[in-house]
Design an enzyme around this catalytic site. Structure first.
Site, mmCIF file in Angstrom:
data_model
loop_
_atom_site.group_PDB
_atom_site.id
_atom_site.type_symbol
_atom_site.label_atom_id
_atom_site.label_comp_id
_atom_site.label_asym_id
_atom_site.label_seq_id
_atom_site.Cartn_x
_atom_site.Cartn_y
_atom_site.Cartn_z
ATOM 1 N N GLY A 184 -42.851 -8.661 -2.588
ATOM 2 C CA GLY A 184 -41.712 -8.004 -3.222
ATOM 3 C C GLY A 184 -41.540 -8.378 -4.691
ATOM 4 N N HIS A 185 -40.611 -7.704 -5.346
ATOM 5 C CA HIS A 185 -40.357 -7.919 -6.777
ATOM 6 C C HIS A 185 -39.868 -9.336 -7.034
ATOM 7 C CE1 HIS A 185 -35.937 -7.896 -6.621
ATOM 8 N NE2 HIS A 185 -36.125 -7.154 -5.546
ATOM 9 N N ASN A 186 -40.391 -9.924 -8.101
ATOM 10 C CA ASN A 186 -39.969 -11.259 -8.559
ATOM 11 C C ASN A 186 -40.269 -12.387 -7.575
ATOM 12 O OD1 ASN A 186 -37.650 -9.302 -10.026
ATOM 13 N ND2 ASN A 186 -38.550 -10.890 -11.309
ATOM 14 N N THR A 202 -37.834 -12.044 -4.721
ATOM 15 C CA THR A 202 -37.340 -13.252 -5.389
ATOM 16 C C THR A 202 -37.593 -14.527 -4.593
ATOM 17 O OG1 THR A 202 -35.613 -11.816 -6.303
ATOM 18 C CG2 THR A 202 -35.397 -14.114 -6.781
#
Lengths: 353, 353, 353
Positions: free
Chosen positions: C257-259, C277
């Protein structure tokens, strides 16, 4: 200053300019220029960052970031107010989204400057292509396709015969849309998405000799304002459509079976699968790595916890979890008792002996 | 009438014509023309539909569909017998498949009329290409490949060096088959399938400095009449082959590890993974989102329930489920007791106190 | 002898030559030529194979293989020492890897002989391309990209604007790297990998009219010596980077996933997902089909069992499993008690009545 930083600077200006955008109160130097947006630990001079909790707050003093969006109640310790700035806001997360939204349109992803059809794209003369459409290198658009105004078709995208793409849709590089499927306005398909592959349907051959494939002659109809994550697959209907309602969002690597019907504003997290002919009502949320069996009816505004395995219909508005999935309070009670069983087991054995 | 409807009409004719195909008894107007196949709720005049249960039966009267395949025992209420027709059958589902099979061959997917090599395809002069083969735009066929008669290679497909494709195989757009892999006759690979990527194998570097990749020099050998779903990945053997037996069917987004050996007529539903070197016997069924650990031996004619996590060998003919997977009756008993535990827990606590 | 067998022969020589490579003791004919490497059951004359356990040992006599790497303690029964050879070793598995490593470099996958830019590749004049780089047919390299020396970019690969590829990286056919992402030296991306798609982030529209997409303006930064499996997806950061540390290995069909921030030497098996995250420390192992919730902090040198659903932070060095995941001893105790519950239930019911 890099080209990227120049563009960010043009879009965001100085700290003072952002105060009204984010509903914030400025402290420190209002004329510091913002040339980037970055996480606190990676920020360079010129970068805007955000400070959402006490952990981040402690690190603001030593950070190289020039401007921060900071939740009002936090204590930042010492910092240099002559060259740096803080915008005190009610919710640093939401303030950052407002900043990111202002940056939208400056990047390649939203640019219409590259509109046009790449010389290496192969577009059938029988296809209808609207105004301002861009079609990337090596894309293939077969006969009978129609593409609405301003749609953007990425490199290597394949649109098989009879595909309809509505206006302002965005198909990223390497998407495949198979024959006769329909994509709504402003819908975004990420790279590697496959729309309209055959469903997983077989039956014993009448002569007992093996397995026979069931032909899939339906299609996929995707509404407007939908977003489909990278490498997700949506199978075509056996006959009739697999349909995805307006504003529904599906994450990466999901599997949507043949003749599934998803309502509006359904949200499905990554690595989830929905088996054939199941319907999901408007506004239902499905957590990651979940699976829904075939031929189910899932209601509106339901919540399905991550890693659920749903084997039954779910009434409107209910929250379910676990495997086999059940109403979440029951599922959590089972987990709680199970957690205690190891310590109970000695005493239970004694009782039973 | 659209081109599509004209083609359906030519293939299906009027209601009377279908009675013998589906083994049905005609009621109503035998001369109504059929120009499409559609779900009851979306059907338009001219469409054939099916009525498989009482829910559907209630809606037949108000539907716009012109002809229905209806299970014999159902009550349809009032309907207009002068313009519409019902074909009473033993199993509306099977009757519909017979109709869909008659339509096969009329659509692009089965057409041989487009045979030929696209001018934008890049075919190495050293590759052997059989009669009637079609190769789509921008496909790449490297040196040492051979492609059997009438095979269809979709747009953007990559066949690396030494790949062998048997006759009548169908590789949809965007498939990758890596070097030296073999695909059997009539086998279908859906878009985004990757055959022959390296297995996930590493070992500590001899000098303790990190992780070293194990070279994968084997290949993948896929039998005939196999179907592999969109975006599924099949890793090549470390040495020797990863092999998929004849008539095996694998759904979308599955992961088949290096040196796995699947027998004949194995069926694997979506989002399942099989780790390295595991073997699966003929006729075994694996439910969706299941995982099989590495180096296992799964017998013939086994059934593995959806969402199973298999950590042990399974003898021939057994049905297993759960995680860690066990014989299904034991797994279901555990679920049943677990369900009762929350209500038992207060009394158990009292007993133990 | 095929070209392939000639190349293997040139690389491996005769049985005698391999004895020092694998630290083995030769028995039988030292001058037998090795022209292939194959599993015992599929081996042909000329092939080297390995015999790692008693099951394999029984079949060596009847096998067609010419040379075997055999674990020292095994009993091979009768075999023809005049034409065949055995190399007795401490660990046949490791010996085989040494052989496979010697073969590396002879195959297409490691060849630099095909270096060069395909005439059908579309490389922006503004891109910087290092020495000895190969770019495959129909690949697209947009403006502002830089590609380090000897990197190999496969057929149909898309590098969007501003992508940086370090030296000796290998991007297999059909990879997409979206704008501004960075790939480290010697890193391998397998076919169908998507790097830099938007994260799955939305919020209610301020006017209550629906769901609004959160722009993703960050990127993905992948370290050196990383390997990413086929059809795996790595989302770009909302702002700042999604980052993958040096020497980390991710299997096929995973979702990052993002970050997310993965440390060095993290290993993630197939069909696993990590939500936005979350951070994972150096050297942590994650079993197949696992899921990690968002915003978690997973320590260094942790082990997460296959099919875990992790909902909490994990301290350094711990081993967790199950769903919701917990320390593995607790998880295994719960499984053990659960297994006994069905037989206990009758007696428990009696006690409670």
């Amino acid at each position: 200053m890099t080209e990227e930083r120049r563009k960010v600077q043009a879009a965001l200006g100085v700290a003072d300019d952002l105060a009204s955008l984010v509903g914030g109160t400025l402290e420190g130097c209002g004329t510091t220029e913002i040339t980037g947006v970055q996480m606190l630990e990676d920020a360079q001079p010129g970068d805007l960052t955000f400070v959402g909790d006490a952990q981040y707050a402690k690190r603001w003093g030593d950070s190289k970031a020039t401007v921060a969006l900071v939740n009002r109640q936090l204590d930042l310790g010492d910092w240099d107010r002559t060259t740096r700035a803080v915008l005190w806001v009610d919710d640093a997360d939401h303030a950052m989204i407002a900043v990111l939204e202002r940056l939208e349109g400056m990047d390649r992803d939203s640019g219409s400057d590259d509109a046009g059809i790449s010389p290496s794209a192969i577009v059938d003369p029988d296809a209808r292509v609207g105004e301002g459409v861009s079609i990337g290198p090596n894309a293939v658009v077969e006969a009978g396709c129609s593409i609405g105004s301003r749609a953007r078709i990425g490199a290597n995208v394949i649109l098989e015969s009879g595909v309809h793409i509505d206006e302002d849709a965005v198909l990223h590089a390497q998407v495949v849309v198979r024959w006769n499927c329909r994509i709504g306005a402003r819908t975004i398909l990420h790279s590697g998405v496959v729309v309209g592959s055959d469903g997983f349907g077989y039956r014993p051959a009448p002569d007992g000799s093996g397995i026979r494939k069931i032909p899939h002659r339906g299609n996929v109809v995707i509404g407007s304002d939908v977003e489909i994550g990278a490498n997700t697959c949506i199978d075509r209907g056996k006959f009739g459509a697999t349909s995805i309602g307006d504003s529904t969002k599906i994450d990466n690597l999901c599997q949507i079976g043949h003749n599934v019907r998803l309502g509006r504003m359904v949200m499905i997290s990554g690595l989830s699968g929905i088996a054939g002919t199941t319907t999901v009502g408007d506004g239902t949320l499905i957590g990651g790595s979940s699976g829904l069996a075939d031929h189910l009816k899932i209601g509106r505004e339901c919540q399905i916890a991550a890693r659920s395995g749903v084997m039954n219909d779910i009434p409107d508005g209910e929250t379910w979890g676990g495997f086999p999935a059940k109403e979440i309070r029951q599922a959590l009670k089972e987990q709680a008792v199970l957690r205690k069983l190891p310590e109970w087991s000695k005493r239970l054995k004694k009782l039973m002996s």
